[in-house]
Write a protein that holds these residues in place. Structure first.
Motif, short mmCIF file in Angstrom:
data_model
loop_
_atom_site.label_atom_id
_atom_site.label_comp_id
_atom_site.label_asym_id
_atom_site.label_seq_id
_atom_site.Cartn_x
_atom_site.Cartn_y
_atom_site.Cartn_z
N TYR A 1 -0.80 15.92 -16.54
CA TYR A 1 -1.87 16.94 -16.00
C TYR A 1 -3.05 16.34 -15.32
CZ TYR A 1 -5.11 14.02 -19.32
OH TYR A 1 -5.83 13.14 -20.13
N GLY A 2 -2.83 15.05 -14.76
CA GLY A 2 -3.59 14.32 -13.83
C GLY A 2 -3.18 14.40 -12.35
N GLU A 3 -2.05 15.15 -12.23
CA GLU A 3 -1.32 15.06 -10.86
C GLU A 3 -2.24 15.85 -9.89
OE1 GLU A 3 3.34 15.37 -10.76
OE2 GLU A 3 2.51 16.93 -12.27
N MET A 4 -3.06 16.59 -10.60
CA MET A 4 -3.98 17.53 -9.79
C MET A 4 -4.92 16.55 -8.91
SD MET A 4 -6.74 19.11 -12.16
CE MET A 4 -6.07 19.01 -13.82
N PHE A 5 -5.04 15.27 -9.18
CA PHE A 5 -6.13 14.51 -8.67
C PHE A 5 -5.36 13.81 -7.51
CE2 PHE A 5 -7.72 14.74 -13.08
CZ PHE A 5 -8.84 15.55 -12.62
N LEU A 6 -4.06 13.74 -7.21
CA LEU A 6 -3.46 12.94 -6.42
C LEU A 6 -2.51 13.62 -5.24
CD1 LEU A 6 -1.68 10.46 -9.25
CD2 LEU A 6 -3.90 10.17 -7.95
N GLU A 7 -2.03 12.85 -4.58
CA GLU A 7 -1.13 13.72 -3.57
C GLU A 7 0.07 13.13 -3.50
OE1 GLU A 7 -3.19 14.00 0.47
OE2 GLU A 7 -5.20 14.33 -0.60
N ASN A 8 1.05 13.78 -2.66
CA ASN A 8 2.36 13.41 -2.63
C ASN A 8 2.63 11.89 -2.06
OD1 ASN A 8 3.58 15.34 -3.68
ND2 ASN A 8 3.73 16.50 -1.82
N ASP A 9 1.84 11.63 -0.75
CA ASP A 9 2.17 10.31 -0.35
C ASP A 9 0.93 9.23 -0.54
OD1 ASP A 9 4.78 10.05 0.29
OD2 ASP A 9 4.17 11.46 1.69
N MET A 10 0.68 8.18 -1.25
CA MET A 10 -0.46 7.58 -1.47
C MET A 10 -0.21 6.00 -1.25
SD MET A 10 -1.77 9.36 -4.82
CE MET A 10 -0.10 9.49 -5.46
N THR A 11 -1.53 5.32 -1.07
CA THR A 11 -1.20 3.71 -1.02
C THR A 11 -2.44 2.98 -1.69
OG1 THR A 11 -2.70 3.72 1.08
CG2 THR A 11 -0.41 3.75 1.64
N ILE A 12 -1.81 1.98 -2.05
CA ILE A 12 -2.96 0.95 -2.86
C ILE A 12 -3.19 -0.14 -1.84
CG2 ILE A 12 -3.22 -0.24 -4.93
CD1 ILE A 12 -2.26 1.68 -6.53
N THR A 13 -4.19 -0.30 -1.39
CA THR A 13 -4.40 -1.61 -0.31
C THR A 13 -5.63 -2.27 -0.99
OG1 THR A 13 -5.94 -0.02 0.90
CG2 THR A 13 -3.45 -0.07 1.56
N GLU A 14 -5.49 -3.42 -0.35
CA GLU A 14 -6.83 -4.37 -0.69
C GLU A 14 -7.61 -4.61 0.84
OE1 GLU A 14 -6.29 -8.15 -2.69
OE2 GLU A 14 -7.04 -8.92 -0.93
N ASN A 15 -8.85 -4.13 0.71
CA ASN A 15 -9.53 -4.29 1.88
C ASN A 15 -10.39 -5.61 2.27
OD1 ASN A 15 -11.84 -4.43 0.25
ND2 ASN A 15 -12.54 -2.18 0.71
N THR A 16 -10.89 -5.60 3.23
CA THR A 16 -11.31 -7.01 3.61
C THR A 16 -12.34 -7.97 2.54
OG1 THR A 16 -13.20 -6.11 4.76
CG2 THR A 16 -11.06 -6.39 6.01
N ASP A 17 -13.06 -6.82 1.57
CA ASP A 17 -13.97 -7.59 0.61
C ASP A 17 -13.06 -7.53 -0.52
OD1 ASP A 17 -13.87 -4.90 -0.14
OD2 ASP A 17 -16.14 -4.90 -0.19
N LYS A 18 -11.82 -7.52 -0.44
CA LYS A 18 -10.71 -7.67 -1.90
C LYS A 18 -10.84 -6.59 -2.86
CE LYS A 18 -9.61 -11.86 -0.61
NZ LYS A 18 -8.35 -12.02 0.27
N ARG A 19 -11.54 -5.50 -2.55
CA ARG A 19 -11.75 -4.29 -3.26
C ARG A 19 -10.09 -3.77 -3.07
NH1 ARG A 19 -16.59 -0.76 -3.13
NH2 ARG A 19 -15.86 -0.60 -1.09
N VAL A 20 -9.80 -3.12 -4.08
CA VAL A 20 -8.29 -2.53 -4.05
C VAL A 20 -8.84 -0.86 -4.04
CG1 VAL A 20 -6.11 -2.06 -5.56
CG2 VAL A 20 -7.56 -4.35 -5.62
N GLN A 21 -8.11 -0.15 -2.97
CA GLN A 21 -8.40 1.11 -3.00
C GLN A 21 -6.97 2.02 -3.01
OE1 GLN A 21 -10.18 1.03 1.09
NE2 GLN A 21 -12.16 0.94 0.09
N LEU A 22 -7.40 3.03 -3.54
CA LEU A 22 -6.08 4.22 -3.74
C LEU A 22 -6.54 5.17 -2.64
CD1 LEU A 22 -3.76 5.52 -5.14
CD2 LEU A 22 -5.29 6.50 -6.80
N LYS A 23 -5.73 5.52 -1.73
CA LYS A 23 -5.88 6.20 -0.54
C LYS A 23 -4.58 7.27 -0.41
CE LYS A 23 -7.64 2.47 2.23
NZ LYS A 23 -7.51 1.81 3.40
N ALA A 24 -5.07 8.37 0.27
CA ALA A 24 -4.08 9.39 0.53
C ALA A 24 -4.33 9.81 1.95
CB ALA A 24 -4.20 10.53 -0.26
N SER A 25 -3.64 10.74 2.61
CA SER A 25 -3.72 10.99 3.86
C SER A 25 -5.16 11.32 3.99
CB SER A 25 -2.74 11.99 4.11
OG SER A 25 -3.12 12.89 5.62
N GLY A 26 -6.01 10.62 5.11
CA GLY A 26 -7.38 11.03 5.39
C GLY A 26 -8.42 10.83 4.40
#
Length: 116
Positions: free
Chosen positions: A75-100
């Motif tokens: 039921y949480g699929e509505m919050f996500l997209e097909n292709d996503m990334t989990i990355t660490e930015n320069t201040d070490k925070r972890v981000q969940l990203k989708a296209s744009g």
């Protein structure tokens, strides 16, 4: 649906090969790896390692990744997209990203396994 982890995150997760991974978005899992009451739907993502074969039934779908399958709630699929990334930015925070877009700018990485 797929999530790709960047190299920094893969390094952080390198000792998680013997765990099941859960992507929790509404505080379902407590520190024991068992469900708790809570609510923060779609705004507070947590990547959690739990003991193998202990994934609660509520996590009823699997998201593919370049590391391991991620258990998630259908039921949480509505919050996500097909292709996503989990990355660490320069201040070490972890981000969940989708296209744009950034879905969550501060994903927690937690290890709730009993025997580490």
């Amino acid at each position: 649906m797929k999530i790709t982890f960047d190299e920094q995150i893969l390094t952080r997760l390198s000792n998680w090969s013997d765990a099941d991974l859960v992507l929790d978005f509404d505080n379902t899992l407590g520190e024991t790896g068992r469900p708790v009451e809570g609510c923060s739907i779609g705004t507070n993502y947590r990547l959690i390692a739990i003991d193998k074969d202990t994934v609660p039934d509520i996590f009823d779908i699997v998201i593919e990744s370049n590391f391991a399958p991620l258990h998630f709630k259908k039921y949480g699929e509505m919050f996500l997209e097909n292709d996503m990334t989990i990355t660490e930015n320069t201040d070490k925070r972890v981000q969940l990203k989708a296209s744009g877009e950034v879905i969550d700018s501060n994903v927690q990485i937690l290890d709730y396994r009993q025997a580490k």
